[in-house]
Design a protein around this motif. Structure first.
Motif, PDB file in Angstrom:
ATOM      1  N   SER A  11       0.820  -1.211   0.000  1.00  0.00           N
ATOM      2  CA  SER A  11       0.000   0.000   0.000  1.00  0.00           C
ATOM      3  C   SER A  11       0.856   1.265   0.000  1.00  0.00           C
ATOM      4  O   SER A  11       0.502   2.254  -0.639  1.00  0.00           O
ATOM      5  CB  SER A  11      -0.954   0.000   1.185  1.00  0.00           C
ATOM      6  N   SER A  12       1.992   1.246   0.696  1.00  0.00           N
ATOM      7  CA  SER A  12       2.849   2.437   0.679  1.00  0.00           C
ATOM      8  C   SER A  12       3.479   2.625  -0.693  1.00  0.00           C
ATOM      9  O   SER A  12       3.620   3.753  -1.170  1.00  0.00           O
ATOM     10  CB  SER A  12       3.917   2.356   1.762  1.00  0.00           C
ATOM     11  N   ARG A  13       3.863   1.539  -1.347  1.00  0.00           N
ATOM     12  CA  ARG A  13       4.405   1.648  -2.710  1.00  0.00           C
ATOM     13  C   ARG A  13       3.336   2.131  -3.683  1.00  0.00           C
ATOM     14  O   ARG A  13       3.606   2.945  -4.560  1.00  0.00           O
ATOM     15  CB  ARG A  13       4.985   0.309  -3.163  1.00  0.00           C
ATOM     16  N   LEU A  18       0.935   6.341  -7.051  1.00  0.00           N
ATOM     17  CA  LEU A  18      -0.238   7.168  -7.341  1.00  0.00           C
ATOM     18  C   LEU A  18       0.052   8.653  -7.149  1.00  0.00           C
ATOM     19  O   LEU A  18      -0.542   9.500  -7.822  1.00  0.00           O
ATOM     20  CB  LEU A  18      -1.420   6.737  -6.473  1.00  0.00           C
ATOM     21  N   SER A  19       0.977   8.985  -6.268  1.00  0.00           N
ATOM     22  CA  SER A  19       1.325  10.393  -6.075  1.00  0.00           C
ATOM     23  C   SER A  19       1.976  10.975  -7.322  1.00  0.00           C
ATOM     24  O   SER A  19       1.943  12.187  -7.538  1.00  0.00           O
ATOM     25  CB  SER A  19       2.255  10.552  -4.877  1.00  0.00           C
ATOM     26  N   TYR A  51      18.348   0.519 -10.846  1.00  0.00           N
ATOM     27  CA  TYR A  51      17.064   1.049 -10.396  1.00  0.00           C
ATOM     28  C   TYR A  51      16.713   0.536  -9.004  1.00  0.00           C
ATOM     29  O   TYR A  51      16.993  -0.601  -8.649  1.00  0.00           O
ATOM     30  CB  TYR A  51      15.940   0.661 -11.367  1.00  0.00           C
ATOM     31  N   SER A  52      16.070   1.408  -8.253  1.00  0.00           N
ATOM     32  CA  SER A  52      15.526   1.022  -6.957  1.00  0.00           C
ATOM     33  C   SER A  52      14.218   1.764  -6.767  1.00  0.00           C
ATOM     34  O   SER A  52      13.978   2.807  -7.379  1.00  0.00           O
ATOM     35  CB  SER A  52      16.498   1.369  -5.832  1.00  0.00           C
ATOM     36  N   GLN A  57       7.366   9.796  -1.382  1.00  0.00           N
ATOM     37  CA  GLN A  57       6.693  10.495  -2.479  1.00  0.00           C
ATOM     38  C   GLN A  57       7.556  11.631  -3.016  1.00  0.00           C
ATOM     39  O   GLN A  57       7.639  11.841  -4.220  1.00  0.00           O
ATOM     40  CB  GLN A  57       5.342  11.031  -2.017  1.00  0.00           C
ATOM     41  N   SER A  58       8.223  12.354  -2.143  1.00  0.00           N
ATOM     42  CA  SER A  58       9.076  13.456  -2.600  1.00  0.00           C
ATOM     43  C   SER A  58      10.272  12.929  -3.379  1.00  0.00           C
ATOM     44  O   SER A  58      10.697  13.537  -4.368  1.00  0.00           O
ATOM     45  CB  SER A  58       9.528  14.319  -1.421  1.00  0.00           C
TER      46      SER A  58
END
Length: 135
Positions: A11-13, A18-19, A51-52, A57-58
């Motif tokens: 959910s955090s990913r 989505l942000s 890549y990681s 979100q920022s």
């Protein structure tokens, strides 16, 4: 076993991804970025080991904006190639595109030089609607 507080959850990913829909990827883009030589495509399409997933979100927003700024030339090249391939695959669309330029010029001439927009207000509104639809 890894604790759930240190590893990002699904959910955090999802929230981070989505942000990015609200993000303006062109915010940091400057005209100098458009004039710069693009990096080679080997860098643009490089290996995935570099890549990681962004930590926040920022961080995701910053990475998207920097990616667009750095690779804008490559993105434009890819879009031009896709556009040319689509025109090759559908030549009628290309001919329609070419035919639309003289029609638009004629309509502009008709409107401005002959005063059609003043004599027929409905035509002015119709042409305004057509111009907002894509011309």
């Amino acid at each position: 076993m890894v604790s759930s507080s240190s590893s990002p959850t699904v959910s955090s990913r999802a929230r981070i991804l989505l942000s990015l829909l609200k993000t303006n990827p062109f915010r940091k883009l400057e005209t100098d970025d458009l004039n710069a030589n693009p990096p080679p495509f080997s860098v643009f399409c490089g290996g995935t080991e570099l890549y990681s997933f962004p930590a926040s979100q920022s961080d995701a927003t910053e990475r998207v904006q920097e990616n667009v700024r750095h690779f804008i030339g490559n993105y434009i090249s890819v879009l031009v190639v896709i556009f040319l391939i689509s025109l090759y695959k559908q030549p009628i669309a290309f001919l329609t595109l070419l035919a639309s330029f003289p029609v638009k010029d004629y309509l502009d001439h008709l409107i401005t030089k002959r005063g059609v927009d003043q004599a027929y207000p409905f035509i002015r509104r119709l042409l305004f609607f057509i111009s907002k639809a894509g011309w």
